[in-house]
Write an enzyme that holds these catalytic residues in place. Structure first.
Site, PDB file in Angstrom:
ATOM      1  NE  ARG A  59     -64.789  -9.624  72.862  1.00 49.41           N
ATOM      2  CZ  ARG A  59     -64.043 -10.386  72.033  1.00 49.41           C
ATOM      3  NH1 ARG A  59     -63.271  -9.835  71.117  1.00 49.41           N
ATOM      4  NH2 ARG A  59     -64.073 -11.701  72.131  1.00 49.41           N
ATOM      5  CE1 TYR A 112     -63.791  13.289  84.592  1.00 48.96           C
ATOM      6  CE2 TYR A 112     -62.906  11.325  83.546  1.00 48.96           C
ATOM      7  CZ  TYR A 112     -63.732  11.919  84.483  1.00 48.96           C
ATOM      8  OH  TYR A 112     -64.502  11.131  85.298  1.00 48.96           O
ATOM      9  CG  ASP A 184     -62.087  14.449  75.774  1.00 46.89           C
ATOM     10  OD1 ASP A 184     -63.215  14.790  75.356  1.00 46.89           O
ATOM     11  OD2 ASP A 184     -61.918  13.841  76.847  1.00 46.89           O
ATOM     12  CE  LYS A 209     -69.235  13.621  81.588  1.00 44.45           C
ATOM     13  NZ  LYS A 209     -68.702  12.278  81.553  1.00 44.45           N
TER      14      LYS A 209
HETATM   15  N1  PLP Z   1     -63.488  13.298  78.888  1.00 45.92           N
HETATM   16  C1  PLP Z   1     -64.113  14.308  79.505  1.00 45.92           C
HETATM   17  C2  PLP Z   1     -63.897  15.695  79.002  1.00 45.92           C
HETATM   18  C3  PLP Z   1     -64.937  14.069  80.602  1.00 45.92           C
HETATM   19  O1  PLP Z   1     -65.538  15.098  81.203  1.00 45.92           O
HETATM   20  C4  PLP Z   1     -65.126  12.743  81.041  1.00 45.92           C
HETATM   21  C5  PLP Z   1     -65.998  12.444  82.189  1.00 45.92           C
HETATM   22  O2  PLP Z   1     -66.433  13.310  82.899  1.00 45.92           O
HETATM   23  C6  PLP Z   1     -64.446  11.721  80.382  1.00 45.92           C
HETATM   24  C7  PLP Z   1     -63.643  12.009  79.307  1.00 45.92           C
HETATM   25  C8  PLP Z   1     -64.614  10.297  80.815  1.00 45.92           C
HETATM   26  O3  PLP Z   1     -65.850   9.837  80.385  1.00 45.92           O
HETATM   27  P1  PLP Z   1     -66.713   8.668  81.109  1.00 45.92           P
HETATM   28  O4  PLP Z   1     -67.123   9.194  82.437  1.00 45.92           O
HETATM   29  O5  PLP Z   1     -67.840   8.468  80.157  1.00 45.92           O
HETATM   30  O6  PLP Z   1     -65.811   7.502  81.233  1.00 45.92           O
END
Ligand code: PLP
Length: 394
Positions: A59, A112, A184, A209
């Site tokens: 961890r 998101y 992000d 992704k």
């Molecule tokens: N940020 C973006 C732009 C996303 O598209 C997503 C998920 O689709 C996330 C964060 C969250 O990621 P995770 O699904 O790996 O938790």
């Protein structure tokens, strides 16, 4: 290989972070262990005191995880990175680490869905307030700033309408207020956009992704600019514990080797498909940053090296037509997520962004007729043929 800083991303993708192990393994092996032996009691004590460098417990640190983290940190131009169990674990850790009761966050309404929900419904319980703005309009961001604003959080291009936020100008607004800019960077990957070069303080990704790229891992990552920040972030992560495990870190590191090839091919496909869709009589509107018709074409190209492979579109027949498209299309699978080698199609209002309040969805221009496509690396003519056949039903 050491000193890869000045190499091209293609070379960094293949070599960055690789561990030199005692057997000369060409790729970093999976250290699928929870805990590491100490030579003796003094060794254990000195590792805990930080006097000696070494591994204690997965961890806290793990060689396979660390190799992957170094690779992502190099690609983003950061000092170090923290692998997380998911993109949302990364989002949660960034908020938990940087915010406290009484703080205020200005968040883009194009993020998101769950990122806005965690602020609205979860961090609000701990006294963190948030204001959602259309961050592509800098005046809205400026107007939302308060003396207690500690963070601006953006995604650019935004999800799912691809609205672009000026990263440099937003960083200036944040810094004038002693706040941090968190970006992000999932939608473009580190190959196409480098937010640190534009003033961002912290970058995060859903590695589920483009970074992993094969729809077989859920993971996230936080990248920080300076090493002192990294140490404090790491302490928080040790406590909250949402770290990636060694196997998934290995899978992600494997995916990174082909990331440049993958994202470039997917973007090439997406450009051709966006041009095709824009001319299609059944399509009302297409959003893709590579199209000349894209409202923020110039800004996007000022700050990004590529257009990515996310396309949003509105069909003339609205939601009913969108459903026909999603139900009849071949090759392109009906599923959420994005950034994999395979093309996917989905309906944000009823799927990825369903948990968002309708009010915030409307502010983010997520209409009921909007369909989002993530283009993969399949043969482009075959993808276009799939749209051609399915749009007959729409
Ligand atoms: N940020 C973006 C732009 C996303 O598209 C997503 C998920 O689709 C996330 C964060 C969250 O990621 P995770 O699904 O790996 O938790």
């Amino acid at each position: 290989m050491k000193n890869l800083e000045n190499y091209d991303n293609a070379t960094q993708c293949v070599h960055a972070g690789q561990l030199e192990d005692q057997f000369g393994a060409v790729v970093t092996p999976i250290y699928q262990v929870s805990t590491f032996k100490f030579r003796d009691a003094d060794h254990g004590a000195s590792l805990f005191k930080g006097e000696e460098d070494g591994f204690i417990y997965t961890r806290m640190r793990n060689p396979t995880v660390e190799a992957m983290e170094k690779s992502v940190a190099m690609l983003e131009g950061g000092s170090n990175a923290i692998g997380c169990a998911s993109g949302m674990a990364a989002v949660h850790a960034v908020f938990a680490h940087l915010l406290r009761a009484g703080d205020h966050v200005v968040c883009s309404n194009g993020v998101y869905g769950p990122t806005s929900v965690i602020l609205e419904n979860f961090f609000s319980k701990f006294g963190v307030e948030s204001t959602f703005v259309d961050s592509s309009d800098l005046n809205q961001t400026k107007a939302a700033m308060r003396p207690n604003t500690k963070m601006i959080f953006i995604e650019t291009p935004g999800n799912p309408t691809l609205a672009v936020t000026d990263i440099q100008a937003t960083a200036d607004i944040a810094h004038a207020n002693n706040a941090k800019l968190v970006v992000d960077n999932t939608f473009l990957s580190p190959i196409f956009q480098k937010p640190f070069e534009l003033g961002a303080d912290v970058i995060l990704h859903s590695m589920t992704k483009y970074i992993n790229g094969h729809a077989d891992v859920v993971g996230g990552v936080i990248i920080v600019k300076d090493n002192e920040d990294y140490k404090t972030f790491r302490k928080t992560m040790n406590l909250i514990g949402g770290v990636i495990d060694p196997f998934n870190a290995f899978m992600v590191h494997r995916g990174i080797k082909t990331m440049k090839l993958r994202v470039e091919k997917a973007a090439e496909n997406a450009m051709k498909i966006a041009e095709y869709l824009e001319k299609h009589p059944k399509v009302d509107r297409v959003w893709y940053p590579g199209l000349k018709s894209f409202p923020q074409f110039d800004l996007h190209h000022k700050q990004s090296k590529g257009d990515g492979s996310m396309i949003a579109m509105e069909l003339k027949g609205g939601l009913a037509a969108g459903k026909e498209l999603m139900n009849n299309i071949q090759i392109i699978q009906l599923a959420v997520s994005l950034g994999g080698v395979e093309s996917l199609i989905q309906h944000p209002a009823s799927m990825t962004h369903a948990a968002m309040s309708k009010e915030n969805r409307e502010k983010a221009a997520i209409t009921d007729g909007l369909v989002r496509v993530s283009i993969g690396i399949e043969d482009c003519d075959e993808l276009i043929a799939a749209f051609e056949s399915a749009l007959k039903f729409a």
